[in-house]
Design a protein around this motif. Structure first.
Motif, PDB file in Angstrom:
ATOM      1  N   PRO A  50       0.837  -1.211   0.000  1.00 52.00           N
ATOM      2  CA  PRO A  50       0.000   0.000   0.000  1.00 52.00           C
ATOM      3  C   PRO A  50       0.863   1.249   0.000  1.00 52.00           C
ATOM      4  CG  PRO A  50       0.005  -1.033   2.167  1.00 52.00           C
ATOM      5  CD  PRO A  50       0.707  -1.979   1.244  1.00 52.00           C
ATOM      6  N   GLN A  51       0.369   2.274  -0.660  1.00 56.78           N
ATOM      7  CA  GLN A  51       1.131   3.520  -0.781  1.00 56.78           C
ATOM      8  C   GLN A  51       0.520   4.666   0.004  1.00 56.78           C
ATOM      9  OE1 GLN A  51       1.280   4.296  -4.990  1.00 56.78           O
ATOM     10  NE2 GLN A  51       2.604   2.547  -5.437  1.00 56.78           N
ATOM     11  N   THR A  52      -0.778   4.573   0.299  1.00 53.94           N
ATOM     12  CA  THR A  52      -1.478   5.700   0.924  1.00 53.94           C
ATOM     13  C   THR A  52      -2.080   5.347   2.276  1.00 53.94           C
ATOM     14  OG1 THR A  52      -2.017   6.535  -1.284  1.00 53.94           O
ATOM     15  CG2 THR A  52      -3.250   7.457   0.564  1.00 53.94           C
ATOM     16  N   VAL A  53      -2.735   4.200   2.372  1.00 60.89           N
ATOM     17  CA  VAL A  53      -3.458   3.845   3.588  1.00 60.89           C
ATOM     18  C   VAL A  53      -3.358   2.343   3.823  1.00 60.89           C
ATOM     19  CG1 VAL A  53      -5.636   3.574   2.326  1.00 60.89           C
ATOM     20  CG2 VAL A  53      -5.691   4.039   4.783  1.00 60.89           C
ATOM     21  N   SER A  54      -3.370   1.947   5.082  1.00 60.84           N
ATOM     22  CA  SER A  54      -3.358   0.529   5.429  1.00 60.84           C
ATOM     23  C   SER A  54      -4.741   0.113   5.900  1.00 60.84           C
ATOM     24  CB  SER A  54      -2.329   0.246   6.541  1.00 60.84           C
ATOM     25  OG  SER A  54      -2.721   0.861   7.754  1.00 60.84           O
ATOM     26  N   PHE A  55      -5.141  -1.096   5.513  1.00 58.18           N
ATOM     27  CA  PHE A  55      -6.346  -1.725   6.023  1.00 58.18           C
ATOM     28  C   PHE A  55      -5.936  -3.077   6.598  1.00 58.18           C
ATOM     29  CE2 PHE A  55      -8.045   1.018   2.607  1.00 58.18           C
ATOM     30  CZ  PHE A  55      -8.947   1.761   3.346  1.00 58.18           C
ATOM     31  N   GLY A  56      -6.341  -3.351   7.820  1.00 58.51           N
ATOM     32  CA  GLY A  56      -5.968  -4.610   8.432  1.00 58.51           C
ATOM     33  C   GLY A  56      -4.610  -4.553   9.104  1.00 58.51           C
ATOM     34  N   PRO A  57      -4.164  -5.693   9.641  1.00 63.06           N
ATOM     35  CA  PRO A  57      -2.964  -5.700  10.489  1.00 63.06           C
ATOM     36  C   PRO A  57      -1.634  -5.810   9.770  1.00 63.06           C
ATOM     37  CG  PRO A  57      -3.989  -7.862  10.492  1.00 63.06           C
ATOM     38  CD  PRO A  57      -4.869  -6.987   9.662  1.00 63.06           C
ATOM     39  N   TYR A  58      -1.596  -6.298   8.525  1.00 64.58           N
ATOM     40  CA  TYR A  58      -0.323  -6.626   7.897  1.00 64.58           C
ATOM     41  C   TYR A  58       0.584  -5.423   7.714  1.00 64.58           C
ATOM     42  CZ  TYR A  58      -2.077 -11.328   6.793  1.00 64.58           C
ATOM     43  OH  TYR A  58      -2.553 -12.603   6.871  1.00 64.58           O
ATOM     44  N   PHE A 119      -6.958  -5.525  18.376  1.00 65.28           N
ATOM     45  CA  PHE A 119      -7.466  -6.004  17.088  1.00 65.28           C
ATOM     46  C   PHE A 119      -8.855  -5.445  16.813  1.00 65.28           C
ATOM     47  CE2 PHE A 119      -9.691  -9.090  14.416  1.00 65.28           C
ATOM     48  CZ  PHE A 119      -8.791  -9.242  13.380  1.00 65.28           C
ATOM     49  N   LEU A 120      -9.707  -5.393  17.839  1.00 63.26           N
ATOM     50  CA  LEU A 120     -11.063  -4.881  17.656  1.00 63.26           C
ATOM     51  C   LEU A 120     -11.047  -3.402  17.306  1.00 63.26           C
ATOM     52  CD1 LEU A 120     -14.028  -5.659  17.789  1.00 63.26           C
ATOM     53  CD2 LEU A 120     -14.016  -5.060  20.223  1.00 63.26           C
ATOM     54  N   GLN A 121     -10.178  -2.648  17.938  1.00 67.85           N
ATOM     55  CA  GLN A 121     -10.054  -1.225  17.617  1.00 67.85           C
ATOM     56  C   GLN A 121      -9.610  -1.030  16.172  1.00 67.85           C
ATOM     57  OE1 GLN A 121      -7.531   0.895  20.332  1.00 67.85           O
ATOM     58  NE2 GLN A 121      -7.429   2.735  19.048  1.00 67.85           N
ATOM     59  N   LEU A 122      -8.691  -1.874  15.715  1.00 68.24           N
ATOM     60  CA  LEU A 122      -8.221  -1.791  14.326  1.00 68.24           C
ATOM     61  C   LEU A 122      -9.369  -2.038  13.354  1.00 68.24           C
ATOM     62  CD1 LEU A 122      -5.769  -1.702  12.306  1.00 68.24           C
ATOM     63  CD2 LEU A 122      -5.720  -4.198  12.524  1.00 68.24           C
ATOM     64  N   MET A 123     -10.189  -3.054  13.622  1.00 75.73           N
ATOM     65  CA  MET A 123     -11.296  -3.375  12.726  1.00 75.73           C
ATOM     66  C   MET A 123     -12.301  -2.222  12.651  1.00 75.73           C
ATOM     67  SD  MET A 123     -10.837  -6.466  11.387  1.00 75.73           S
ATOM     68  CE  MET A 123      -9.112  -5.968  11.229  1.00 75.73           C
ATOM     69  N   ILE A 124     -12.570  -1.593  13.782  1.00 73.85           N
ATOM     70  CA  ILE A 124     -13.559  -0.516  13.820  1.00 73.85           C
ATOM     71  C   ILE A 124     -13.050   0.722  13.078  1.00 73.85           C
ATOM     72  CG2 ILE A 124     -14.776   1.088  15.336  1.00 73.85           C
ATOM     73  CD1 ILE A 124     -14.935  -1.155  17.400  1.00 73.85           C
ATOM     74  N   LEU A 125     -11.825   1.133  13.375  1.00 72.57           N
ATOM     75  CA  LEU A 125     -11.293   2.338  12.731  1.00 72.57           C
ATOM     76  C   LEU A 125     -11.131   2.143  11.223  1.00 72.57           C
ATOM     77  CD1 LEU A 125      -8.588   3.516  15.299  1.00 72.57           C
ATOM     78  CD2 LEU A 125     -10.738   4.651  14.738  1.00 72.57           C
ATOM     79  N   ASP A 126     -10.546   1.016  10.827  1.00 68.48           N
ATOM     80  CA  ASP A 126     -10.351   0.768   9.393  1.00 68.48           C
ATOM     81  C   ASP A 126     -11.677   0.565   8.682  1.00 68.48           C
ATOM     82  OD1 ASP A 126      -7.702   0.972   9.933  1.00 68.48           O
ATOM     83  OD2 ASP A 126      -7.153  -1.065   9.354  1.00 68.48           O
ATOM     84  N   CYS A 128     -14.708   1.836   9.524  1.00 69.88           N
ATOM     85  CA  CYS A 128     -15.422   3.103   9.383  1.00 69.88           C
ATOM     86  C   CYS A 128     -14.777   3.983   8.320  1.00 69.88           C
ATOM     87  CB  CYS A 128     -15.455   3.830  10.728  1.00 69.88           C
ATOM     88  SG  CYS A 128     -16.556   3.076  11.953  1.00 69.88           S
ATOM     89  N   PHE A 129     -13.447   3.983   8.259  1.00 72.85           N
ATOM     90  CA  PHE A 129     -12.761   4.768   7.239  1.00 72.85           C
ATOM     91  C   PHE A 129     -13.108   4.254   5.837  1.00 72.85           C
ATOM     92  CE2 PHE A 129      -9.142   5.608   4.451  1.00 72.85           C
ATOM     93  CZ  PHE A 129      -9.004   6.977   4.613  1.00 72.85           C
ATOM     94  N   MET A 130     -13.075   2.941   5.646  1.00 74.61           N
ATOM     95  CA  MET A 130     -13.404   2.383   4.343  1.00 74.61           C
ATOM     96  C   MET A 130     -14.847   2.680   3.972  1.00 74.61           C
ATOM     97  SD  MET A 130     -13.076  -1.565   2.955  1.00 74.61           S
ATOM     98  CE  MET A 130     -11.285  -1.578   3.110  1.00 74.61           C
ATOM     99  N   MET A 131     -15.744   2.600   4.933  1.00 74.39           N
ATOM    100  CA  MET A 131     -17.149   2.858   4.648  1.00 74.39           C
ATOM    101  C   MET A 131     -17.377   4.308   4.246  1.00 74.39           C
ATOM    102  SD  MET A 131     -20.457   1.937   6.955  1.00 74.39           S
ATOM    103  CE  MET A 131     -20.428   3.440   7.888  1.00 74.39           C
TER     104      MET A 131
END
Length: 466
Positions: A50-58, A119-126, A128-131
Motif C-alpha cells: 500500500p502507498q497511501t493507507v493501510s487496512f488490516g494488520p499486515y 485487534f477490535l479497535q483496528l477493525m472498527i477504525l479501518d 469506518c474509514f473504508m465505509m
C-alpha cells in the motif's frame, strides 16, 4: 531408560497432534487474506505494497502510512454522528465476530492474536474509514466539512484514486463482514449484503454490471467476482467438432497480428466480463480493457489471490495469460486499440506490451479453461490452407514496405511487357490477315468489293453554228 520412554511418549503425542488435521482444515476454510510469499513479491514488490493507507494488520503502523491514521479517527466520528449511534453498539456488534475476523487472516501476528482490544479497535477504525470512503462515490457530501482533505470533493478527485488502488491489494484487505456489520447498524438492519456489495463496486468499479453477487470475503474478492460475472443470457459458442478436428490442432498461441493476417477479425465485446472471449465464424470477440497506472498492481493481486486461495478459480489468471499470448509487440497493441478493445491510458504501445509481459511471469493457463478451447478454434481456422497461404503472403510481401514496393514494381513491369508484346503483334497480324484466302473462322472469305466508279460528268454538247 525412563528418559527414553518419556521422550518416546512426548514425540508420539506431538506427532499425533500433528496428524490430527481436522482443526487445521477448518482454519483453512476460514482464511481469505494472505501474506504473499517472497518468491512472488520479489518480481515486483511495490505492486503488493500500500502507498497511501493501510487496512488490516499486515501493514498497520508503517511509517509512510501513518499520516492517514488521523483521518481514520475522524471517519469514526462522522459515522457515529450521522446516525446518532453510540460507540458501544459498534464495539458489541463486532466483538461477537472477533474470532471469525481473526481467522480470516492467514498469518496474524501474535500481538494481534493476544490483544483482543487492539485487534477490535483496528477493525472498527479501518472499517469506518473504508465505509466513509466508498460513500464518496454514490452519496452527497452533506455532513462533511467543506475543507475536509479526504471526505470532500477535493478528496474525491485527488485522494480517492490512490485509496482505491490500496483497497485492491491482497495484503491490505478487511473482511467484508466488518462492512456488513457497520452498514447493518447504520440502517437498523434495513440494508442487506447486496446493497453493500453494490456500494463498494460503485467506488471500486464504476459502471459495473448490476447483478446479484454472493456474499464476498473482502473487497478484492468482490471486485474479482464482478470482473468475471457472466451474462446468463450470453452463452459461450462451442465449436462444431466433426471427425475430431480440434484434436489435430496444435496448442500454440498466435499474436493478434498473425491472427488478423489469417483473415480473423477482432470485435469489441458487448460485455465487460473477462469471460466474454469467444470465437465464431472468423470473428474473435474480446472484452474492453482499460489500461491505466493501477492495472498492473490490481491484476497482480488478483492473480495472487487465485494462486493462494483454494477454490477461488483461475479466470483472471487465464485471461491475463491469453492476452499476453496475443500481444507480442506494438503492432498487436495498435491493432487491438484500433478495434476499441484496448483503451491505453498509460502512454505508448510499448508500455502496454511490457505491462502484460510483467503480469504473465510465472503463470500458466488452466488446461480446462474455456480460453484454451477458444485458442484451439483460432488455430484450426488459421491452419486452413487458404487462410495459411493468405497469412504467409501478407507476412512475406505486404508487411515490409520494400517488399511491397518490389511486388508493385514487378507487377508494373509485367504489365508493360505484356502491353509491348501485344502492340508488337498487332501490325504483323493485320498484315498477314489481308493475304489470307480464308477468314480466321475457316470459311471462305467474301470477294473483295469492286472499287467505286468515279462519278460520270454529263457530256458537254457543242452547238453547231448555222
Amino acid at each position: 531408560m525412563d528418559d527414553e520412554k518419556r521422550l518416546l511418549i512426548e514425540v508420539t503425542e506431538e506427532l499425533q497432534s500433528l496428524a490430527d488435521t481436522s482443526l487445521q482444515n477448518v482454519l483453512w476454510d476460514k482464511r481469505s487474506i494472505y501474506k504473499i510469499p517472497a518468491s512472488v513479491t520479489a518480481l515486483n514488490n511495490t505492486a503488493y505494497m500500500p502507498q497511501t493507507v493501510s487496512f488490516g494488520p499486515y501493514h498497520h503502523g508503517e511509517d509512510h502510512l501513518k499520516p492517514m491514521e488521523e483521518h481514520k479517527q475522524r471517519a469514526l466520528t462522522y459515522y457515529l454522528n450521522r446516525g446518532g449511534r453510540r460507540l458501544q453498539a459498534v464495539v458489541e456488534s463486532l466483538n461477537d465476530e472477533i474470532q471469525v475476523l481473526k481467522n480470516s487472516y492467514d498469518m496474524l501476528g501474535e500481538s494481534w492474536k493476544d490483544d483482543k482490544n487492539k485487534f477490535l479497535q483496528l477493525m472498527i477504525l479501518d472499517g469506518c474509514f473504508m465505509m466513509e470512503i466508498i460513500r464518496l462515490a454514490s452519496h452527497s457530501l452533506d455532513g462533511y466539512a467543506a475543507n475536509d482533505p479526504i471526505f470532500s470533493s477535493h478528496g474525491r478527485l485527488y485522494i480517492a484514486p490512490y485509496i482505491r488502488r490500496d483497497m485492491l491489494l491482497l495484503e491490505n484487505q478487511l473482511p467484508m463482514l466488518v462492512l456488513y456489520k457497520l452498514f447493518a447498524l447504520e440502517s437498523n438492519g434495513a440494508q442487506d449484503e447486496e446493497f453493500v456489495n453494490q456500494l463498494v463496486l460503485n467506488f471500486c468499479y464504476p459502471n459495473a454490471p448490476v447483478s446479484k453477487l454472493d456474499k464476498s470475503l473482502h473487497v478484492l474478492d468482490l471486485y474479482r467476482k464482478s470482473l468475471i460475472l457472466e451474462d446468463p443470457a450470453r452463452k459461450m459458442r462451442l465449436p462444431r467438432v466433426t471427425g475430431g478436428l480440434l484434436n489435430d490442432v496444435n496448442d500454440i498461441f498466435r499474436s493478434a497480428t498473425e491472427i488478423n493476417d489469417a483473415g480473423i477479425q477482432f470485435k469489441k465485446g458487448k460485455t465487460k466480463s473477462l469471460r466474454g472471449i469467444s470465437f465464431h465464424i472468423g470473428v474473435l470477440e474480446l472484452p474492453v480493457i482499460v489500461v491505466d497506472v493501477a492495472t498492473e498492481a490490481t491484476f497482480l493481486n488478483l492473480i495472487a489471490f487465485e494462486r493462494l486461495h483454494v477454490g477461488a478459480g483461475n479466470e483472471v489468471t487465464s485471461y491475463v495469460f491469453f492476452m499476453n499470448s496475443i500481444i507480442d509487440n506494438e503492432r498487436d497493441v495498435a491493432l487491438l486499440h484500433s478495434r476499441g478493445i484496448i483503451q491505453n491510458a498509460i502512454g505508448s504501445d510499448t508500455a502496454v506490451v511490457e505491462l502484460f509481459n510483467s503480469l504473465s511471469k510465472d503463470i500458466a493457463m488452466d488446461p480446462d479453461s474455456s480460453l484454451r478451447l477458444v485458442n484451439m478454434q483460432v488455430n484450426a481456422f488459421c491452419q486452413m490452407p487458404w487462410n495459411e497461404w493468405r497469412a504467409n503472403l501478407i507476412h512475406t510481401y505486404f508487411r515490409n514496405p520494400w517488399a511491397l514496393l518490389s511486388v508493385i514494381a514487378a507487377f508494373i513491369l509485367f504489365a508493360l511487357t505484356g502491353a509491348h508484346t501485344v502492340y508488337s503483334i498487332i501490325p504483323y497480324y493485320n498484315s498477314n490477315y489481308s493475304t489470307l484466302p480464308f477468314s480466321p473462322t475457316g470459311l471462305a472469305a467474301p470477294p473483295p468489293l469492286p472499287p467505286p466508279h468515279p462519278p460520270r460528268t454529263p457530256p458537254r454538247w457543242k452547238s453547231k453554228k448555222p
